[in-house]
Write a protein that holds these residues in place. Structure first.
Motif, mmCIF file in Angstrom:
data_model
loop_
_atom_site.group_PDB
_atom_site.id
_atom_site.type_symbol
_atom_site.label_atom_id
_atom_site.label_comp_id
_atom_site.label_asym_id
_atom_site.label_seq_id
_atom_site.Cartn_x
_atom_site.Cartn_y
_atom_site.Cartn_z
ATOM 1 N N SER A 59 -10.765 -71.947 29.415
ATOM 2 C CA SER A 59 -10.077 -72.980 29.090
ATOM 3 C C SER A 59 -9.472 -73.287 27.960
ATOM 4 N N VAL A 60 -10.512 -72.812 26.894
ATOM 5 C CA VAL A 60 -10.009 -72.956 25.433
ATOM 6 C C VAL A 60 -8.922 -72.041 25.186
ATOM 7 N N ASN A 61 -9.032 -70.738 25.754
ATOM 8 C CA ASN A 61 -8.019 -69.805 25.510
ATOM 9 C C ASN A 61 -6.502 -70.216 26.349
ATOM 10 N N ILE A 62 -6.540 -70.828 27.199
ATOM 11 C CA ILE A 62 -5.336 -71.208 27.962
ATOM 12 C C ILE A 62 -4.478 -72.130 26.710
ATOM 13 N N LYS A 64 -0.918 -71.100 24.548
ATOM 14 C CA LYS A 64 0.320 -71.984 24.305
ATOM 15 C C LYS A 64 0.602 -72.252 22.985
ATOM 16 N N VAL A 65 -0.241 -72.448 22.101
ATOM 17 C CA VAL A 65 -0.004 -72.737 20.561
ATOM 18 C C VAL A 65 0.700 -71.259 19.974
ATOM 19 N N ALA A 66 -0.306 -70.367 20.335
ATOM 20 C CA ALA A 66 0.188 -68.954 19.591
ATOM 21 C C ALA A 66 1.326 -68.427 19.872
ATOM 22 N N ALA A 67 1.791 -68.551 21.382
ATOM 23 C CA ALA A 67 3.010 -68.242 21.635
ATOM 24 C C ALA A 67 4.302 -69.059 21.100
ATOM 25 N N VAL A 68 4.003 -69.951 20.476
ATOM 26 C CA VAL A 68 4.966 -70.673 19.732
ATOM 27 C C VAL A 68 5.520 -69.692 18.253
ATOM 28 N N ARG A 69 4.444 -69.218 17.921
ATOM 29 C CA ARG A 69 4.418 -68.602 16.974
ATOM 30 C C ARG A 69 5.045 -67.134 16.703
ATOM 31 N N VAL A 70 4.291 -66.519 18.099
ATOM 32 C CA VAL A 70 4.542 -64.917 17.982
ATOM 33 C C VAL A 70 5.113 -64.600 19.701
ATOM 34 N N LEU A 99 -0.664 -57.628 23.141
ATOM 35 C CA LEU A 99 -1.155 -56.332 22.554
ATOM 36 C C LEU A 99 -2.318 -56.812 21.589
ATOM 37 N N VAL A 100 -1.921 -57.851 20.639
ATOM 38 C CA VAL A 100 -3.127 -58.116 19.578
ATOM 39 C C VAL A 100 -4.164 -58.645 20.458
ATOM 40 N N SER A 101 -4.277 -59.487 21.479
ATOM 41 C CA SER A 101 -5.345 -60.059 22.057
ATOM 42 C C SER A 101 -6.092 -58.876 22.835
ATOM 43 N N VAL A 102 -5.348 -58.016 23.525
ATOM 44 C CA VAL A 102 -6.196 -56.979 24.209
ATOM 45 C C VAL A 102 -6.841 -55.994 23.230
ATOM 46 N N SER A 103 -6.006 -55.770 22.132
ATOM 47 C CA SER A 103 -6.829 -54.604 21.183
ATOM 48 C C SER A 103 -7.982 -55.282 20.493
ATOM 49 N N VAL A 104 -7.806 -56.854 20.176
ATOM 50 C CA VAL A 104 -9.171 -57.052 19.909
ATOM 51 C C VAL A 104 -10.319 -57.271 21.049
ATOM 52 N N ASN A 105 -9.659 -57.295 22.314
ATOM 53 C CA ASN A 105 -10.715 -57.276 23.428
ATOM 54 C C ASN A 105 -11.571 -56.020 23.174
ATOM 55 N N VAL A 106 -10.916 -55.043 22.854
ATOM 56 C CA VAL A 106 -11.567 -53.546 23.043
ATOM 57 C C VAL A 106 -12.225 -53.507 21.530
ATOM 58 N N GLY A 151 0.042 -67.176 14.016
ATOM 59 C CA GLY A 151 0.094 -66.846 15.259
ATOM 60 C C GLY A 151 -0.719 -65.334 15.749
ATOM 61 N N VAL A 152 -0.606 -64.535 14.791
ATOM 62 C CA VAL A 152 -1.424 -63.336 15.121
ATOM 63 C C VAL A 152 -2.839 -63.523 14.915
ATOM 64 N N LEU A 153 -3.226 -64.561 13.989
ATOM 65 C CA LEU A 153 -4.782 -64.893 14.124
ATOM 66 C C LEU A 153 -5.073 -65.582 15.346
ATOM 67 N N LEU A 154 -4.194 -66.512 15.894
ATOM 68 C CA LEU A 154 -4.444 -67.166 17.064
ATOM 69 C C LEU A 154 -5.078 -66.188 18.106
ATOM 70 N N PHE A 155 -3.863 -65.171 18.373
ATOM 71 C CA PHE A 155 -4.031 -64.238 19.295
ATOM 72 C C PHE A 155 -5.189 -63.400 19.475
ATOM 73 N N ALA A 156 -5.639 -63.147 18.267
ATOM 74 C CA ALA A 156 -6.658 -62.298 17.731
ATOM 75 C C ALA A 156 -8.059 -63.152 18.249
ATOM 76 N N ILE A 157 -8.089 -64.421 18.060
ATOM 77 C CA ILE A 157 -9.098 -65.162 18.423
ATOM 78 C C ILE A 157 -9.095 -65.532 20.031
#
Length: 316
Positions: free
Chosen positions: A20-23, A27-33, A40-47, A240-246
């Motif tokens: 839920s927090v990720n949703i 939305k906030v991150a996609a405004v910036r990136v 790609l950033v999100s899945v890379s951080v997943n790994v 934006g990159v940081l938000l997608f990393a989170i």
């Protein structure tokens, strides 16, 4: 004493909160990136985060990992359907239609999951569990309907800007249908493969790492502008990159909790609990994003009905 069922429900609840927090964060991150780069950033951080957690587990555990080919294959397929295909469909719908409307199609996910679980895992739900699932899904539908009606003017404005006429609006609806149902089916299959994997190979962290690696590899393979990605990343908005990393940390943590829940409770029940994101997304979206989605009486009644349905399943 913590029973197996309660442990599974707690893990599923933790996954619900993280998803839920990720949703909202997406939305906030996609405004910036842009979404493809953020994905790609999100899945890379997943790994990376999954690898870090597994390394810590490997250092402290007293036993060794016993290889299991079938479990590995299932975790790999789970990553292909959930980490790559399902998440891409869902994040695209979040950006195009908003976090609340994107969640509407997720109502169908327990139906697909229950059907697939019955077909492939021989899972059969009892009558009261089916009744609880029906109540929860009806409640979620009521929540979605109330929120969509309250925010209807904003939705129409967006559709008008996207389409020059009736044909354009029809294409928009078809796009929403494809993105929504595509995400629902992909996530359902991902849960089925995760359930089969963890019951064959009790390695939740390693399984999360395998799935994330599969998702990253598929994203890299099907990305259209591989040569420009590094340049775009260097020039991208840092916040934006940081938000997608989170977001990457949140999603891999949620996936791990979901995998752990599948050890103890039926796949369809775990899927239903994690589906209840609208109950958290709507108030968070309203309070944090200050958007046009209103909390109506239908939203409240739907939330109560959903909670009652989930409670009926949990207390059995």
């Amino acid at each position: 004493m913590l029973t197996a069922s309660l442990a599974g429900e707690l893990f599923a609840g933790a996954a619900l909160l993280l998803f839920s927090v990720n949703i909202i964060l997406t939305k906030v991150a996609a405004v910036r990136v842009k979404l493809d780069l953020g994905f790609l950033v999100s899945v890379s951080v997943n790994v990376l985060f999954a690898a870090l957690l597994f390394l810590a587990q490997w250092v402290w555990r007293s036993d060794r990992v016993v290889w299991q080919s079938e479990g590995f294959a299932f975790f790999l397929l789970a990553g292909a359907f959930s980490t790559w295909l399902g998440r891409w469909f869902f994040l695209e719908s979040v950006v195009q239609f908003g976090p609340s409307r994107a969640s509407i199609f997720q109502i169908t996910s327990p139906l697909f999951t229950a059907l697939f679980a019955w077909t492939f895992l021989s899972e059969a739900l009892r009558t009261l569990e089916l009744a609880g699932m029906g109540m929860a899904m009806a409640g979620l539908l009521l929540v979605m309907t109330g929120a969509s009606s309250a925010g209807l003017s904003g939705g129409k404005g967006r559709a008008g800007n996207s389409a020059a006429g009736g044909h354009g609006h029809s294409r928009l609806q078809q796009s929403a249908l494809v993105l929504g149902l595509g995400s629902s089916i992909a996530y359902s299959l991902g849960n089925i493969f995760r359930g089969a994997a963890i019951r064959n190979w009790d390695e939740a962290l390693l399984g999360a790492l395998i799935g994330a690696s599969a998702g990253l590899a598929l994203h890299a393979a099907f990305s259209r502008d591989k040569k420009q990605l590094l340049g775009r990343l260097r020039n991208a908005d840092r916040r934006g990159v940081l938000l997608f990393a989170i977001s990457g940390v949140l999603t891999i943590s949620a996936q791990t909790c979901l995998i752990l829940s599948l050890k103890y409770i039926p796949v369809s029940v775990a899927a239903l609990i994690t589906l209840c994101t609208p109950l958290l997304v709507f108030p968070m979206s309203y309070l944090l994003l200050k958007n046009s989605e209103k909390i109506t009486m239908a939203t409240v009644l739907g939330g109560v009905l959903t909670l009652a349905g989930v409670a009926l399943i949990v207390i059995l």
